[in-house]
Each structure stands twice: as structure tokens, then as C-alpha cells.
Scaffold this active site. Sequence first.
Site, mmCIF file in Angstrom:
data_model
loop_
_atom_site.group_PDB
_atom_site.id
_atom_site.type_symbol
_atom_site.label_atom_id
_atom_site.label_comp_id
_atom_site.label_asym_id
_atom_site.label_seq_id
_atom_site.Cartn_x
_atom_site.Cartn_y
_atom_site.Cartn_z
ATOM 1 N N CYS A 121 0.827 -12.481 -11.988
ATOM 2 C CA CYS A 121 1.129 -11.824 -10.677
ATOM 3 C C CYS A 121 -0.226 -10.987 -9.833
ATOM 4 O O CYS A 121 0.120 -10.406 -8.791
ATOM 5 C CB CYS A 121 2.512 -10.945 -10.969
ATOM 6 S SG CYS A 121 3.798 -11.910 -11.537
ATOM 7 N N HIS A 254 2.566 -5.235 -5.995
ATOM 8 C CA HIS A 254 3.076 -6.396 -6.273
ATOM 9 C C HIS A 254 4.716 -6.211 -6.371
ATOM 10 O O HIS A 254 5.126 -5.307 -6.819
ATOM 11 C CB HIS A 254 2.734 -6.761 -7.804
ATOM 12 C CG HIS A 254 3.506 -7.964 -8.456
ATOM 13 N ND1 HIS A 254 3.672 -9.004 -7.414
ATOM 14 C CD2 HIS A 254 4.075 -7.965 -9.495
ATOM 15 C CE1 HIS A 254 4.594 -9.831 -8.319
ATOM 16 N NE2 HIS A 254 4.741 -9.284 -9.524
ATOM 17 N N ASN A 285 10.445 -12.158 -6.557
ATOM 18 C CA ASN A 285 9.123 -11.983 -7.031
ATOM 19 C C ASN A 285 8.375 -13.322 -6.957
ATOM 20 O O ASN A 285 8.533 -14.132 -7.468
ATOM 21 C CB ASN A 285 9.108 -11.380 -8.598
ATOM 22 C CG ASN A 285 8.012 -11.502 -9.081
ATOM 23 O OD1 ASN A 285 6.723 -11.941 -8.619
ATOM 24 N ND2 ASN A 285 7.948 -10.495 -10.144
#
Length: 334
Positions: A121, A254, A285
Amino acid sequence: MARISQRTGASATAMLGLGVYRPARLVTNDEICEVLDSNDEWIQTRSGIRTRRFAGEDESLLDMATHAARAALEVSGIGAEQISTVILATSTHAQHTPAAAPIVADRLGSRAAAFDVSAGCAGFCHALSVASDLVRGGNAGYALVIGVEKLSTFMDPTDRGTAFIFADGAGAVVVGPAEDAGIGPVAWGSDGSQSHVITQQPTCQHNSAEHPMVVQMEGTAVFRWAPFAMADVARESIEGAGLTIDDLDAFVPHQANLRITETLARNLKLPEGIAIARDVQDSGNTSAASVPLAIEAMVRQGQAKAGDTALLIAFGAGLSFASQVVTLPPVAGL
Ligand SMILES: CC(C)(COP(=O)(O)OP(=O)(O)OC[C@H]1O[C@@H](n2cnc3c(N)ncnc32)[C@H](O)[C@@H]1OP(=O)(O)O)[C@@H](O)C(=O)NCCC(=O)NCCS
């Protein structure tokens, strides 16, 4: 000994423009719970996620990356032939070889150096820093950075720890020379002793042979680590940029989970008035794509604008993390 020449490049760099691609299909928590043993209220309470987008069969990872890249080039006013380097961050390109970046470069009509970055990520913030240093070092005139994921094909839809979290999308920026620095020094690192916390594992019965891996995550371990360890990393990047927290207009972490964002924001003691990205609520996400998608959402919704000073921080599998203070770029289509 022969004397080797080295290049020097731009004295300052910035993101010149940002483009995104959001898949057409909106997926609600109720739809996720047709297969997953969970419910809308639990998902919203524990993660903040209300909806996410899943790519269709006709929206491949390469398609999404190419769309976002084209939009970034257009808003930047830079032609594909001016790009010297394409850096594509992803964990869900189905093959290690060939990498996705050269294929996307070819689709754009570019023969640039092109390679993928695997930093989970945190991939976009890693790639952004590398791109900025390439332009500053003179090895790239302009660099294209892409974060893209098709996580819907890397998930076990019955896994209570991941199936409601991850989603699909792409974001891209052009990095080039600028009069004023728009990309601060990176604060980054890794903790491989926790590499087992987020992994890809051989598939379960729910995935086809085409997609042989699924993401597995020890969610509680991520939750214990990210909001606390990342506060120190964020402070380091603010200090590295020669700024204080009061200079920030926006905070774009993030988009892991809304609770992680809120806890991190509290730990950082962000002053009131700083816009906080909460795109996870609508987009889930999207791993390496989440930071550029979140910037686009903030600008589209009027919470931030081009020219604002924003703190970026991304973290995930590895465990890897990277953070920098940036000037927000113009966003395609807005
Ligand atoms: C995944 C996550 C939401 C799980 O929340 P949690 O509070 O840690 O949940 P736990 O696994 O401790 O389980 C708590 C309870 O919820 C239940 N539960 C777990 N997953 C569930 C689900 N999807 N739906 C409904 N109930 C669930 C458990 O069975 C447990 O029930 P019990 O108390 O009766 O035993 C949370 O750990 C998290 O958000 N972690 C960070 C993950 C993340 O964002 N990662 C991004 C990586 S970059």
C-alpha cells in the site's frame, strides 16, 4: 582511471498533474455480505467503508493504469514522448514478468524506461520519491508515476478479515521540474520482521485459476502498528520539508481504514481546519492507488485545491512505509 561524468537535473520538482480511474461498478456492503458472514453496520463501524468499486472483466489493471496515466498527462500538458521513466506501483499485476509498466508505456505511445514497484500500500509514495529524485538527478526529464490495483481478483470473498476492505482503482501523476519545490524529502523505511502480517497466499476455491493468489492480513497487528509508528514517520517528513504541522492544508494518509486515519490524525495532533482525506468511505482500500484517488476525491469535493500543502503517508505490506509533504497538483477533469 577514466573519469565518469554524472548528470545533474532540475533543482526542484513537483507533481504537474493528477489523473485517476475509478471502475464503473459500485459495490455496497450489503452486496459484499451476500457472500461474507458480516453486515453493513459492522463494516461501517470497524472500517468506515460504505461502498467500494470493483473493476469488471473489461477493466483490467493495465486498462485502469492507462486511463489514469492519460488523464495525468493531459492535465499536465506533457506528451507521452516527453516521459523518460514510467514507475508503476502495484501488488496485483498478475505476473512478475513482464512487468506492467512497459506495457502501459507502450499503450501510451512511449518508449520510456519502465518498471514496477512492489511496496504494498506504500507503493505510490515510494514511486513518487524515486521519480522526484530521477528528475532532480537528471536521469529523467519527466516521470510518470502510477498506483493501480485490482484487488477484487486477489481476495477470498468469504474472508472476514479482508473481503470488505480492499477494492480497485488507479491514480497517476506526472513529476517534472518546477520553479518551487512541490515534493518534500521522503521519510521512509520498512519492518520486515512483520512481513507475515500482510501476505499473498495461494488461492482458495473462490478464485479462478487465472488469479491464483489471495491477500491475507492480520488486521489487528496492522491496527496496533500503523496509527502509532506512522505518526513518527509523518513528523519526520514534515521536519524534512522544513515545515511545521501548522503549514499543512491537507492530510492524505493511505486509505487503509477510517479508524486508522482518525487515530493517526489524533496522534499527530493535527490543528483544526486541516482537511483530512476520508475517501476510504466511498472507495474502500485501494492499496497503491489510494493516495492519488484520495487527493482527487478531496479536490473534487472542494476540501482541498491545487496548490495546497498536503502531508502524504502510506504504509502496508512489507511492512513498508513512505511519507512526504507535497504541493497538490491540478487534477484532471476538475
Ligand atoms: C480488520 C479489522 C476491521 C478487524 O477488526 P477487529 O476489531 O480487529 O476485529 P477482530 O478480528 O478482533 O474481531 C472482533 C470481533 O468481530 C468479529 N468479526 C471479525 N471480522 C468480522 C466481520 N468481517 N464481520 C463481522 N464480524 C467480524 C470477530 O469474530 C470478533 O467477534 P467476537 O468479539 O465475538 O469474538 C481491523 O483489525 C482493522 O481494521 N485492521 C486494520 C486493517 C487494515 O486497514 N489494513 C490495511 C492494510 S494497509
